[in-house]
Write an enzyme that holds these catalytic residues in place. Structure first.
Site, PDB file in Angstrom:
ATOM      1  N   TRP A   1     -20.439  10.968 -20.621  1.00  0.00           N
ATOM      2  CA  TRP A   1     -21.082  10.588 -19.287  1.00  0.00           C
ATOM      3  C   TRP A   1     -22.729  11.021 -19.391  1.00  0.00           C
ATOM      4  CZ3 TRP A   1     -18.291   7.388 -16.618  1.00  0.00           C
ATOM      5  CH2 TRP A   1     -16.826   7.243 -16.748  1.00  0.00           C
TER       6      TRP A   1
ATOM      7  N   TRP B   1     -16.024  10.581 -13.608  1.00  0.00           N
ATOM      8  CA  TRP B   1     -15.136  10.370 -12.392  1.00  0.00           C
ATOM      9  C   TRP B   1     -14.791  11.748 -11.968  1.00  0.00           C
ATOM     10  CZ3 TRP B   1     -10.294  12.275 -12.792  1.00  0.00           C
ATOM     11  CH2 TRP B   1      -9.697  12.629 -13.975  1.00  0.00           C
TER      12      TRP B   1
ATOM     13  N   TRP C   1       2.164   1.794  -3.686  1.00  0.00           N
ATOM     14  CA  TRP C   1       0.840   2.289  -4.317  1.00  0.00           C
ATOM     15  C   TRP C   1       1.084   4.028  -4.062  1.00  0.00           C
ATOM     16  CZ3 TRP C   1      -2.069   1.352  -8.079  1.00  0.00           C
ATOM     17  CH2 TRP C   1      -2.514   0.096  -8.501  1.00  0.00           C
TER      18      TRP C   1
ATOM     19  N   TRP D   1      -9.500   7.471  -8.220  1.00  0.00           N
ATOM     20  CA  TRP D   1     -10.726   7.833  -9.139  1.00  0.00           C
ATOM     21  C   TRP D   1     -10.595   6.989 -10.250  1.00  0.00           C
ATOM     22  CZ3 TRP D   1     -15.666   8.549  -8.321  1.00  0.00           C
ATOM     23  CH2 TRP D   1     -16.286   8.944  -7.067  1.00  0.00           C
TER      24      TRP D   1
ATOM     25  N   GLU E   1       0.979  -1.219  -0.267  1.00  0.00           N
ATOM     26  CA  GLU E   1      -0.051   0.145  -0.041  1.00  0.00           C
ATOM     27  C   GLU E   1       1.011   1.225   0.101  1.00  0.00           C
ATOM     28  OE1 GLU E   1      -3.443   0.243  -0.231  1.00  0.00           O
ATOM     29  OE2 GLU E   1      -3.074  -1.815  -0.804  1.00  0.00           O
TER      30      GLU E   1
ATOM     31  N   ASN F   1     -11.016   2.922   2.700  1.00  0.00           N
ATOM     32  CA  ASN F   1     -10.449   2.438   1.603  1.00  0.00           C
ATOM     33  C   ASN F   1     -11.341   1.671   0.579  1.00  0.00           C
ATOM     34  OD1 ASN F   1      -8.214   2.962  -0.801  1.00  0.00           O
ATOM     35  ND2 ASN F   1      -8.014   0.767  -0.484  1.00  0.00           N
TER      36      ASN F   1
END
Length: 472
Positions: free
Chosen positions: A306, A359, A278, A382, A275, A341
């Site tokens: 969208w 998004w 990341w 996102w 993590e 998360n």
């Protein structure tokens, strides 16, 4: 980097609100006879905040108070100012007759621009500007593919990260605080408080400052070995919740990595290290591809039409979608400024792939609400969920909110803690309240469509619409 010995310097804190293990402060106190520690409430950033009770300002204020409490016994102080950094830093550097300004690097596009302007002004004054890596383990272009390009996929990046990692990268940069001083004729009574600049102090779900960070990491490390088993279940509250302390630098990333390595080998520690990698990955992506702030990372996804409804966006924001796991998560976010998360992924996927909403609308709302908002991580998360970003889930992989709810909140404990209307509903119906027989609704005091909303969409129908939208 060659640093000349100087008489007096400024250490300008930004997203590194701590005294311990601070690279810039260590370098400043190592090479200077005297160091002034400065923080600036940045007008450019504050002008974009929409609420006077923005919790982030309370966290910053509390963290500055924590620093001050550590300096005060030695008659030292942090200096808190307000204004435009590109004007303030050169001005005080000249006024206080300093020889150099020390900072830790920030990789956001605005920060690059700000630091370039400050450095340019200082150069005109013959004042040095030194910037150091502190916010990440590996930065910018330190990890590249064999063809010398930034990685766009996490797994090979993480393998290279682990291959290049060595313990010197996480050494402790403890400064000599005896060098910290206050400029002549400057009174700490002049320090700016957030209430003087139009903001109000609010209660926080986490204690600010390094003291708060130390307590949080101490609690988390005790259960780190089970992290891989518990991290996805919001009702267990077993994530580190250290993202906030990393965001504002009240703890160093090196400190967290040292703690993680001390617990290896264990599956929990390895999961947490991944993590943290990341986090480096998303910071690297932002530094190398700043266009992701406003555009999809993937070219093919930049022209999606969208077609979601504004009314659905508003229902999502309020936590009134009729999908309890989504509603509970959004209400938690709105109330505390924090969201688990796993729930961030569920809510993001629901907005994009069920409600068919861009998004960027969700990212913007999270940016406004999240106490631990970090541009790189928020954007990366996102775009991952929307399938438009680096190493994103395939566009045809669509979270089923009902299945996610049953899997990660099986007894509905998290749902009931935020969707109070559903507290008396039998567990059998907690994930899908609209299937509750009317008699049980009446007995539970929860009438679907009145007490709690009907689902605003049908997941299976929207899934087909989403795939058709992508194809077109």
């Amino acid at each position: 980097m060659s640093i000349h010995k100087v008489r007096t310097s400024i250490c300008w804190l930004r997203r590194d609100l701590r005294l311990s293990d601070n690279n810039a402060l260590y370098q400043a106190t190592t090479t200077s006879d005297k160091v002034y520690i400065v923080f600036i409430y940045d007008e450019h950033i504050l002008s974009k905040l929409h609420h006077p009770e923005d919790k982030r300002l309370s966290f910053i204020s509390g963290s500055i108070e924590d620093i001050q409490s550590r300096l005060k016994p030695q008659n030292q102080s942090i200096i808190a100012l307000h204004g435009k950094p590109e004007q303030i830093i050169p001005s005080i550097a000249k006024e206080w007759n300093v020889d150099a300004v020390f900072v830790n690097k920030d990789y956001e596009p605005y920060a690059y621009q700000r630091d370039h302007s400050v450095k340019k002004e200082l150069k005109n004054l013959n004042i040095s500007f030194y910037a150091f890596k502190d916010h990440v383990i590996f930065e910018e272009k330190e990890i590249l593919t064999d063809s010398h390009q930034p990685y766009g996929v996490y797994t090979p990046y993480s393998k290279k990260w682990k291959k290049l990692f060595h313990k010197d990268l996480i050494k402790n940069y403890d400064p000599d605080l005896s060098k910290v001083s206050i400029p002549p004729e400057y009174s700490i009574m002049n320090n700016i408080d957030i209430e003087q600049i139009g903001f109000k102090k609010t209660d926080l779900y986490l204690q600010p400052g390094t003291e708060g960070g130390e307590k949080k990491i101490s609690d988390f490390i005790e259960n780190l070995e089970n992290y891989h088993l518990t991290r996805n279940f919001p009702s267990l509250n077993q994530t580190s919740q250290l993202s906030l302390h990393l965001r504002f630098g009240t703890l160093s990333i090196r400190r967290l990595m040292r703690e993680a390595l001390a617990k290896t080998p264990s599956d929990g520690a390895e999961s947490w290290i991944n993590e943290l990698i990341w986090r480096d990955f998303y910071q690297m992506i932002l530094a190398n591809y700043p266009h992701i702030i406003s555009q999809s990372y993937k070219d093919a996804f930049r022209h999606i039409n969208w077609c979601g409804k504004t009314s659905h966006l508003e229902a999502w924001k309020k936590g009134d979608t009729g999908y309890p796991i989504v509603d509970a998560a959004m209400r938690c976010l709105n109330s505390t400024g924090w969201i688990h998360n796993r729930l961030r992924m569920i809510c993001a996927s629901f907005l994009c792939k069920d409600l068919l909403i861009d998004w960027r609308e969700g990212e913007k709302y999270f940016a406004d609400k999240l106490l631990d908002y970090d541009l790189a991580a928020n954007n990366g998360g996102w775009q991952w969920c929307a399938s438009t970003g680096v190493d994103a889930q395939p566009y045809f992989r669509i979270f089923n909110p009902l299945l996610q709810s049953k899997k990660f909140d099986p007894n509905g404990l998290f749902i009931k803690s935020w969707c109070y209307e559903l507290k008396s509903l039998p567990e059998k119906y907690i994930h899908e309240p609209n299937t509750t027989p009317l008699l049980i609704q009446q007995e539970s005091g929860c009438i679907i469509g009145k007490t709690y909303p009907e689902p605003i969409i049908n997941h299976q129908v929207q899934k087909i619409k989403y795939l058709q939208m992508l194809k077109s």
